[in-house]
Design a protein around this motif. Sequence first.
Motif, short mmCIF file in Angstrom:
data_model
loop_
_atom_site.label_atom_id
_atom_site.label_comp_id
_atom_site.label_asym_id
_atom_site.label_seq_id
_atom_site.Cartn_x
_atom_site.Cartn_y
_atom_site.Cartn_z
N ALA A 40 30.47 23.40 -6.21
CA ALA A 40 31.66 23.83 -6.94
C ALA A 40 31.76 23.04 -8.24
CB ALA A 40 32.89 23.61 -6.07
N PRO A 41 32.48 23.55 -9.22
CA PRO A 41 32.62 22.84 -10.50
C PRO A 41 33.16 21.43 -10.29
CG PRO A 41 33.44 25.06 -10.71
CD PRO A 41 33.15 24.86 -9.25
N GLY A 42 32.47 20.46 -10.88
CA GLY A 42 32.91 19.08 -10.80
C GLY A 42 32.63 18.38 -9.48
N LYS A 43 31.92 19.07 -8.59
CA LYS A 43 31.62 18.48 -7.28
C LYS A 43 30.13 18.41 -7.06
CE LYS A 43 35.90 19.86 -4.96
NZ LYS A 43 36.47 20.49 -3.75
N GLU A 44 29.72 17.60 -6.09
CA GLU A 44 28.32 17.49 -5.74
C GLU A 44 27.88 18.68 -4.89
OE1 GLU A 44 27.86 12.61 -5.69
OE2 GLU A 44 27.45 13.79 -3.90
N ARG A 45 26.59 18.95 -4.94
CA ARG A 45 26.03 19.99 -4.09
C ARG A 45 26.15 19.55 -2.63
NH1 ARG A 45 20.36 22.71 -5.76
NH2 ARG A 45 21.57 22.72 -7.72
N GLU A 46 26.58 20.48 -1.77
CA GLU A 46 26.78 20.14 -0.37
C GLU A 46 26.15 21.19 0.53
OE1 GLU A 46 30.96 20.17 0.56
OE2 GLU A 46 31.19 22.30 0.07
N PRO A 47 25.69 20.78 1.70
CA PRO A 47 25.14 21.77 2.65
C PRO A 47 26.24 22.62 3.24
CG PRO A 47 25.18 19.61 3.64
CD PRO A 47 25.59 19.43 2.22
N MET A 81 29.58 35.63 5.05
CA MET A 81 30.78 34.84 4.80
C MET A 81 32.01 35.71 5.00
SD MET A 81 29.46 32.80 1.41
CE MET A 81 29.30 34.30 0.45
N ASN A 82 32.83 35.36 5.95
CA ASN A 82 34.06 36.09 6.25
C ASN A 82 35.27 35.21 5.99
OD1 ASN A 82 32.48 38.30 7.19
ND2 ASN A 82 32.42 37.43 9.25
N SER A 83 36.41 35.83 5.91
CA SER A 83 37.68 35.11 5.70
C SER A 83 37.55 34.11 4.56
CB SER A 83 38.09 34.38 7.00
OG SER A 83 38.23 35.28 8.06
N LEU A 84 37.03 34.58 3.46
CA LEU A 84 36.76 33.70 2.32
C LEU A 84 38.05 33.15 1.73
CD1 LEU A 84 33.81 35.68 0.80
CD2 LEU A 84 33.76 33.24 1.35
N LYS A 85 37.95 31.91 1.27
CA LYS A 85 39.08 31.20 0.68
C LYS A 85 38.74 30.83 -0.75
CE LYS A 85 39.97 29.00 5.18
NZ LYS A 85 40.11 27.70 5.90
N PRO A 86 39.76 30.59 -1.57
CA PRO A 86 39.47 30.18 -2.95
C PRO A 86 38.59 28.93 -3.02
CG PRO A 86 41.75 30.85 -2.76
CD PRO A 86 41.19 30.85 -1.36
N GLU A 87 38.74 28.04 -2.06
CA GLU A 87 37.93 26.82 -2.07
C GLU A 87 36.46 27.07 -1.72
OE1 GLU A 87 40.83 27.33 -0.47
OE2 GLU A 87 40.86 26.31 1.50
N ASP A 88 36.12 28.29 -1.34
CA ASP A 88 34.71 28.64 -1.14
C ASP A 88 34.02 29.00 -2.45
OD1 ASP A 88 35.74 30.34 1.83
OD2 ASP A 88 34.72 28.41 1.73
N THR A 89 34.79 29.09 -3.52
CA THR A 89 34.21 29.40 -4.82
C THR A 89 33.21 28.34 -5.24
OG1 THR A 89 36.16 30.62 -5.56
CG2 THR A 89 34.72 29.70 -7.27
N ALA A 90 31.99 28.77 -5.53
CA ALA A 90 30.92 27.83 -5.87
C ALA A 90 29.68 28.64 -6.22
CB ALA A 90 30.62 26.90 -4.70
N VAL A 91 28.69 27.94 -6.73
CA VAL A 91 27.35 28.51 -6.83
C VAL A 91 26.63 28.18 -5.52
CG1 VAL A 91 25.17 28.52 -8.06
CG2 VAL A 91 27.31 28.26 -9.33
N TYR A 92 26.10 29.20 -4.90
CA TYR A 92 25.41 29.04 -3.62
C TYR A 92 23.90 29.06 -3.85
CZ TYR A 92 29.75 29.46 -1.04
OH TYR A 92 31.01 29.23 -0.53
N TYR A 93 23.23 28.06 -3.28
CA TYR A 93 21.79 27.89 -3.47
C TYR A 93 21.06 28.04 -2.13
CZ TYR A 93 23.06 25.75 -7.93
OH TYR A 93 23.57 25.51 -9.19
N CYS A 94 20.02 28.84 -2.17
CA CYS A 94 19.13 28.95 -1.02
C CYS A 94 18.20 27.74 -0.98
CB CYS A 94 18.32 30.24 -1.15
SG CYS A 94 17.15 30.54 0.18
#
Length: 115
Positions: A40-47, A81-94
Amino acid sequence: QVQLVESGGGLVQPGGSLGLSCAASGSIFGIAAVGWYRQAPGKEREPVALISDGGTYYADSVKGRFTITRDSAKNTVYLQMNSLKPEDTAVYYCYYSELRGRTFWGPGTQVSVSS
């Protein structure tokens, strides 16, 4: 040359669903783990979700909402991904990793959750 190609990102309203897929091409030997990370913007990449011979991992924030699956014959990994929340907004990497240590990343796909 190994290449990961992601698809399925986009914009969805809170509570909605999206499915991501990642197709791997090239020679990947002795896969250790496959899955998805996000940043997510301003955050570290997370699993987010990972599959290995040892089992399946989900981040606490997505448990019960996201499901990772893998089609080994097609060298493809999916993330529903179901029941998505605004905090799920991010770039997703395979992500793919080999037992011998090599790791591979997709270019990323944007997931935006907003009303």
